[in-house]
Design a protein around this motif. Structure first.
Motif, PDB file in Angstrom:
ATOM      1  N   TYR A 141       5.704  13.560  -4.265  1.00 45.74           N
ATOM      2  CA  TYR A 141       4.788  13.276  -3.160  1.00 45.74           C
ATOM      3  C   TYR A 141       3.339  13.213  -3.646  1.00 45.74           C
ATOM      4  CZ  TYR A 141       8.972  14.670  -0.623  1.00 45.74           C
ATOM      5  OH  TYR A 141      10.268  14.772  -0.177  1.00 45.74           O
ATOM      6  N   TYR A 142       2.988  14.120  -4.542  1.00 44.91           N
ATOM      7  CA  TYR A 142       1.596  14.135  -5.001  1.00 44.91           C
ATOM      8  C   TYR A 142       1.287  12.929  -5.877  1.00 44.91           C
ATOM      9  CZ  TYR A 142      -2.842  15.832  -6.796  1.00 44.91           C
ATOM     10  OH  TYR A 142      -4.172  15.950  -7.132  1.00 44.91           O
ATOM     11  N   LEU A 143       2.274  12.435  -6.615  1.00 43.26           N
ATOM     12  CA  LEU A 143       2.054  11.227  -7.411  1.00 43.26           C
ATOM     13  C   LEU A 143       1.734  10.037  -6.515  1.00 43.26           C
ATOM     14  CD1 LEU A 143       4.830  11.506 -10.150  1.00 43.26           C
ATOM     15  CD2 LEU A 143       2.360  11.603 -10.503  1.00 43.26           C
ATOM     16  N   VAL A 144       2.446   9.915  -5.401  1.00 41.78           N
ATOM     17  CA  VAL A 144       2.150   8.841  -4.450  1.00 41.78           C
ATOM     18  C   VAL A 144       0.731   9.003  -3.904  1.00 41.78           C
ATOM     19  CG1 VAL A 144       2.789   7.830  -2.227  1.00 41.78           C
ATOM     20  CG2 VAL A 144       4.573   8.568  -3.823  1.00 41.78           C
ATOM     21  N   ILE A 145       0.354  10.246  -3.623  1.00 43.90           N
ATOM     22  CA  ILE A 145      -0.971  10.517  -3.066  1.00 43.90           C
ATOM     23  C   ILE A 145      -2.070  10.179  -4.069  1.00 43.90           C
ATOM     24  CG2 ILE A 145      -2.517  12.371  -2.342  1.00 43.90           C
ATOM     25  CD1 ILE A 145      -0.072  13.709  -1.038  1.00 43.90           C
ATOM     26  N   VAL A 146      -1.971  10.722  -5.281  1.00 44.95           N
ATOM     27  CA  VAL A 146      -3.068  10.569  -6.241  1.00 44.95           C
ATOM     28  C   VAL A 146      -3.193   9.125  -6.714  1.00 44.95           C
ATOM     29  CG1 VAL A 146      -1.699  11.154  -8.314  1.00 44.95           C
ATOM     30  CG2 VAL A 146      -4.139  11.635  -8.258  1.00 44.95           C
ATOM     31  N   ARG A 147      -2.060   8.436  -6.913  1.00 45.62           N
ATOM     32  CA  ARG A 147      -2.148   7.035  -7.320  1.00 45.62           C
ATOM     33  C   ARG A 147      -2.604   6.147  -6.177  1.00 45.62           C
ATOM     34  NH1 ARG A 147       3.456   7.530 -10.819  1.00 45.62           N
ATOM     35  NH2 ARG A 147       2.471   8.059 -12.822  1.00 45.62           N
ATOM     36  N   GLY A 148      -2.221   6.500  -4.953  1.00 49.34           N
ATOM     37  CA  GLY A 148      -2.665   5.727  -3.799  1.00 49.34           C
ATOM     38  C   GLY A 148      -4.159   5.843  -3.581  1.00 49.34           C
ATOM     39  N   ILE A 149      -4.706   7.046  -3.759  1.00 50.15           N
ATOM     40  CA  ILE A 149      -6.144   7.245  -3.567  1.00 50.15           C
ATOM     41  C   ILE A 149      -6.926   6.589  -4.700  1.00 50.15           C
ATOM     42  CG2 ILE A 149      -7.972   8.982  -3.481  1.00 50.15           C
ATOM     43  CD1 ILE A 149      -6.015  10.832  -2.060  1.00 50.15           C
ATOM     44  N   PHE A 150      -6.472   6.776  -5.927  1.00 49.43           N
ATOM     45  CA  PHE A 150      -7.183   6.212  -7.069  1.00 49.43           C
ATOM     46  C   PHE A 150      -7.153   4.679  -7.054  1.00 49.43           C
ATOM     47  CE2 PHE A 150      -7.541  10.226  -9.374  1.00 49.43           C
ATOM     48  CZ  PHE A 150      -8.655  10.002 -10.170  1.00 49.43           C
ATOM     49  N   LEU A 151      -5.970   4.105  -7.008  1.00 48.35           N
ATOM     50  CA  LEU A 151      -5.810   2.674  -7.272  1.00 48.35           C
ATOM     51  C   LEU A 151      -5.877   1.813  -6.018  1.00 48.35           C
ATOM     52  CD1 LEU A 151      -2.961   2.850  -9.939  1.00 48.35           C
ATOM     53  CD2 LEU A 151      -5.435   2.858 -10.286  1.00 48.35           C
ATOM     54  N   GLU A 167       0.828  -1.210   0.000  1.00 53.99           N
ATOM     55  CA  GLU A 167       0.000   0.000   0.000  1.00 53.99           C
ATOM     56  C   GLU A 167       0.861   1.258   0.000  1.00 53.99           C
ATOM     57  OE1 GLU A 167      -4.197  -1.191   2.165  1.00 53.99           O
ATOM     58  OE2 GLU A 167      -2.567  -0.423   3.389  1.00 53.99           O
ATOM     59  N   ARG A 168       1.898   1.264   0.823  1.00 52.11           N
ATOM     60  CA  ARG A 168       2.772   2.444   0.897  1.00 52.11           C
ATOM     61  C   ARG A 168       3.721   2.541  -0.293  1.00 52.11           C
ATOM     62  NH1 ARG A 168       3.015   0.677   6.454  1.00 52.11           N
ATOM     63  NH2 ARG A 168       2.025   2.184   7.856  1.00 52.11           N
ATOM     64  N   GLY A 169       3.846   1.496  -1.060  1.00 55.31           N
ATOM     65  CA  GLY A 169       4.806   1.488  -2.145  1.00 55.31           C
ATOM     66  C   GLY A 169       6.209   1.155  -1.688  1.00 55.31           C
ATOM     67  N   THR A 170       6.351   0.715  -0.424  1.00 52.52           N
ATOM     68  CA  THR A 170       7.659   0.327   0.093  1.00 52.52           C
ATOM     69  C   THR A 170       8.189  -0.905  -0.630  1.00 52.52           C
ATOM     70  OG1 THR A 170       6.945   1.168   2.241  1.00 52.52           O
ATOM     71  CG2 THR A 170       8.952  -0.130   2.196  1.00 52.52           C
ATOM     72  N   ALA A 171       7.272  -1.758  -1.077  1.00 51.53           N
ATOM     73  CA  ALA A 171       7.644  -2.964  -1.826  1.00 51.53           C
ATOM     74  C   ALA A 171       6.794  -3.049  -3.082  1.00 51.53           C
ATOM     75  CB  ALA A 171       7.457  -4.213  -0.969  1.00 51.53           C
ATOM     76  N   TRP A 172       7.389  -3.552  -4.154  1.00 58.63           N
ATOM     77  CA  TRP A 172       6.650  -3.795  -5.392  1.00 58.63           C
ATOM     78  C   TRP A 172       6.083  -5.210  -5.426  1.00 58.63           C
ATOM     79  CZ3 TRP A 172      10.044  -1.786 -10.057  1.00 58.63           C
ATOM     80  CH2 TRP A 172      10.292  -0.414  -9.891  1.00 58.63           C
ATOM     81  N   LEU A 173       6.860  -6.153  -4.881  1.00 60.44           N
ATOM     82  CA  LEU A 173       6.472  -7.559  -4.911  1.00 60.44           C
ATOM     83  C   LEU A 173       6.506  -8.136  -3.498  1.00 60.44           C
ATOM     84  CD1 LEU A 173       8.488  -9.005  -7.963  1.00 60.44           C
ATOM     85  CD2 LEU A 173       6.174  -8.076  -7.965  1.00 60.44           C
ATOM     86  N   GLY A 186      -6.972   3.017  -2.774  1.00 61.51           N
ATOM     87  CA  GLY A 186      -8.006   3.394  -1.825  1.00 61.51           C
ATOM     88  C   GLY A 186      -7.490   3.662  -0.429  1.00 61.51           C
ATOM     89  N   ILE A 187      -6.220   4.054  -0.305  1.00 63.75           N
ATOM     90  CA  ILE A 187      -5.643   4.298   1.017  1.00 63.75           C
ATOM     91  C   ILE A 187      -6.020   5.692   1.501  1.00 63.75           C
ATOM     92  CG2 ILE A 187      -3.754   2.682   0.714  1.00 63.75           C
ATOM     93  CD1 ILE A 187      -1.955   4.903  -0.101  1.00 63.75           C
ATOM     94  N   GLY A 188      -5.897   5.898   2.801  1.00 66.01           N
ATOM     95  CA  GLY A 188      -6.327   7.145   3.403  1.00 66.01           C
ATOM     96  C   GLY A 188      -5.174   7.946   3.983  1.00 66.01           C
ATOM     97  N   LEU A 189      -5.555   8.953   4.765  1.00 61.61           N
ATOM     98  CA  LEU A 189      -4.570   9.858   5.335  1.00 61.61           C
ATOM     99  C   LEU A 189      -3.668   9.162   6.344  1.00 61.61           C
ATOM    100  CD1 LEU A 189      -3.674  12.823   5.213  1.00 61.61           C
ATOM    101  CD2 LEU A 189      -5.266  13.294   7.100  1.00 61.61           C
ATOM    102  N   ASP A 190      -4.111   8.050   6.905  1.00 60.40           N
ATOM    103  CA  ASP A 190      -3.286   7.330   7.878  1.00 60.40           C
ATOM    104  C   ASP A 190      -2.003   6.813   7.246  1.00 60.40           C
ATOM    105  OD1 ASP A 190      -4.974   5.690   6.339  1.00 60.40           O
ATOM    106  OD2 ASP A 190      -4.657   4.005   7.693  1.00 60.40           O
ATOM    107  N   LEU A 191      -2.025   6.588   5.925  1.00 63.12           N
ATOM    108  CA  LEU A 191      -0.825   6.161   5.215  1.00 63.12           C
ATOM    109  C   LEU A 191      -0.194   7.288   4.402  1.00 63.12           C
ATOM    110  CD1 LEU A 191      -1.898   2.631   3.886  1.00 63.12           C
ATOM    111  CD2 LEU A 191      -0.503   3.161   5.885  1.00 63.12           C
ATOM    112  N   LEU A 192      -0.989   8.290   4.049  1.00 66.53           N
ATOM    113  CA  LEU A 192      -0.500   9.344   3.162  1.00 66.53           C
ATOM    114  C   LEU A 192      -0.024  10.591   3.904  1.00 66.53           C
ATOM    115  CD1 LEU A 192      -3.208   9.178   0.339  1.00 66.53           C
ATOM    116  CD2 LEU A 192      -0.872   8.284   0.274  1.00 66.53           C
ATOM    117  N   TRP A 193      -0.108  10.592   5.229  1.00 67.04           N
ATOM    118  CA  TRP A 193       0.254  11.806   5.957  1.00 67.04           C
ATOM    119  C   TRP A 193       1.716  12.213   5.758  1.00 67.04           C
ATOM    120  CZ3 TRP A 193       4.118  11.861   9.497  1.00 67.04           C
ATOM    121  CH2 TRP A 193       4.505  10.648  10.072  1.00 67.04           C
TER     122      TRP A 193
END
Length: 372
Positions: free
Chosen positions: A327-337, A90-96, A339-346
């Motif tokens: 930072y905004y790319l992580v935010i917009v792709r995280g919300i779109f694809l 979810e955070r993008g820390t890992a791809w696989l 469905g993560i919230g502010l708890d991960l995007l802060w």
């Protein structure tokens, strides 16, 4: 011919006497070539991988060691269950994520087929496809070594079966990755360019000095100049989201309200960037060239919009933390694809707010210096 020679010489002299234009023409291409020559690559290396080792046997450690020893993968964490890998993806820390179930080693020891699972973050379809290819190839090579060692599960079956599961973008469609990023790019180009050009246009017309002697306070002047473009940008957000969801069928799995809130923070940051560009430019031409060559182009290539940041050299990866688009790319792709919230995007939201505040302070200090 002599007149033409004198005219050409005159233009070169004017270029030499204008250090800002000289920097755009000569310095900017060198900087871009140096940075983008390393960053603009489609090679896949150091793919972040999280391992869910539920077996904890010598066999499972041997398999994990193959990934650790590969130049393609970088094991960022080892957990016990598949449920624990979700935050990393979810955070993008890992791809696989590589999941080795309990009983894997015992199955191989008794020459029975063993099943493992590879879970992929499908947000970036192209990079994920390549990474999955490397992972399955590595697992297949390891299985062939087991066969050669005389430990096949059966003559017609490999000893290890890798089951692939893709999250967030199961069909690995590239538009799911690109179109949310287009929103970030549109906002950057529109707000930074328009804000810079608006202030510089006042300079060229000589009306900025007139505004400075009016009863308007400095903050009122800044807000008055930037607010219209901020409103235009937010209308663009709604328009792009409507087209992305309605026409391109991009899923909006997260909160629209959160997306608008994060977009507002991003727009304030890019408007501050436009204001800063206006303080180092005297003409609209200078503002446009400075914005394009020194800010927008490097940001597009180094932000992860096209090329994964993980593939870039370490020193350039550190430089990308200075880019708000990242930072905004992580935010917009995280919300779109995802469905993560502010708890991960802060962390991204905080970084954007800090970047915008710093750029605004820098622009105000610069404008005061010029006014003095």
């Amino acid at each position: 011919m002599q007149r033409l020679r004198f005219l050409v010489w005159k233009e070169f002299l004017e270029l030499r006497l204008n250090p800002r234009l000289f920097g755009v023409v000569v310095v900017a291409p060198i900087i871009q070539l140096t940075l983008l020559g390393y960053a603009a690559t489609t090679d896949i290396k150091d793919v972040p991988l999280v391992v869910a080792d539920g077996d904890r046997s010598a066999r499972s450690r041997e398999l994990v060691a193959r990934f650790e020893g590969s130049t393609t993968f970088n094991v960022v964490a080892t957990v016990t269950t598949v449920a624990e890998v979700e935050p990393y993806l979810e955070r993008g820390t890992a791809w696989l994520a590589l999941s080795v179930p309990a009983g894997y080693g015992a199955a191989l020891d008794r020459h029975a087929p063993a099943t493992i699972q590879v879970v992929a973050d499908g947000s970036d379809a192209n990079s994920t496809t390549v990474a999955l290819g490397h992972a399955t190839s590595l697992i297949g090579g390891y299985a062939q070594e087991l066969v050669a060692a005389g430990q096949p599960a059966a003559p017609a079956a490999p000893p290890i079966e890798a089951r692939i599961r893709v999250w967030y973008n199961p069909r690995l469609e590239s538009r799911f990755f690109m179109i949310p990023g287009v929103l970030a790019l549109v906002l950057l180009v529109v707000t930074a360019n328009l804000a810079a050009m608006a202030v510089v246009r006042e300079k060229e017309l000589g009306t900025l000095e007139q505004l400075n002697v009016t009863p308007l306070r400095r903050w009122e002047l800044i807000v008055g100049k930037l607010l219209p473009y901020g409103l235009i940008a937010m209308v663009d957000v709604l328009l792009v989201v409507a087209v992305a969801v309605g026409w391109f069928q991009i899923p909006l799995r997260g909160s629209l309200l959160l997306l608008l809130s994060m977009s507002l923070i991003y727009v304030l940051s890019t408007l501050a960037l436009g204001l800063f560009i206006s303080t180092i430019s005297d003409t609209q031409q200078q503002a446009m060239m400075t914005s394009t060559f020194f800010f927008l182009t490097p940001m597009i290539y180094l932000s992860g919009f096209i090329f994964p940041i993980e593939n870039m050299p370490a020193i350039i990866q550190k430089a990308t933390y200075l880019i708000p688009l990242r930072y905004y790319l992580v935010i917009v792709r995280g919300i779109f694809l995802k469905g993560i919230g502010l708890d991960l995007l802060w962390p991204q939201a905080l970084a954007l707010a800090g970047w915008g505040t710093g750029m605004l302070v820098l622009a105000v200090l610069r404008s005061r210096k010029r006014a003095a």
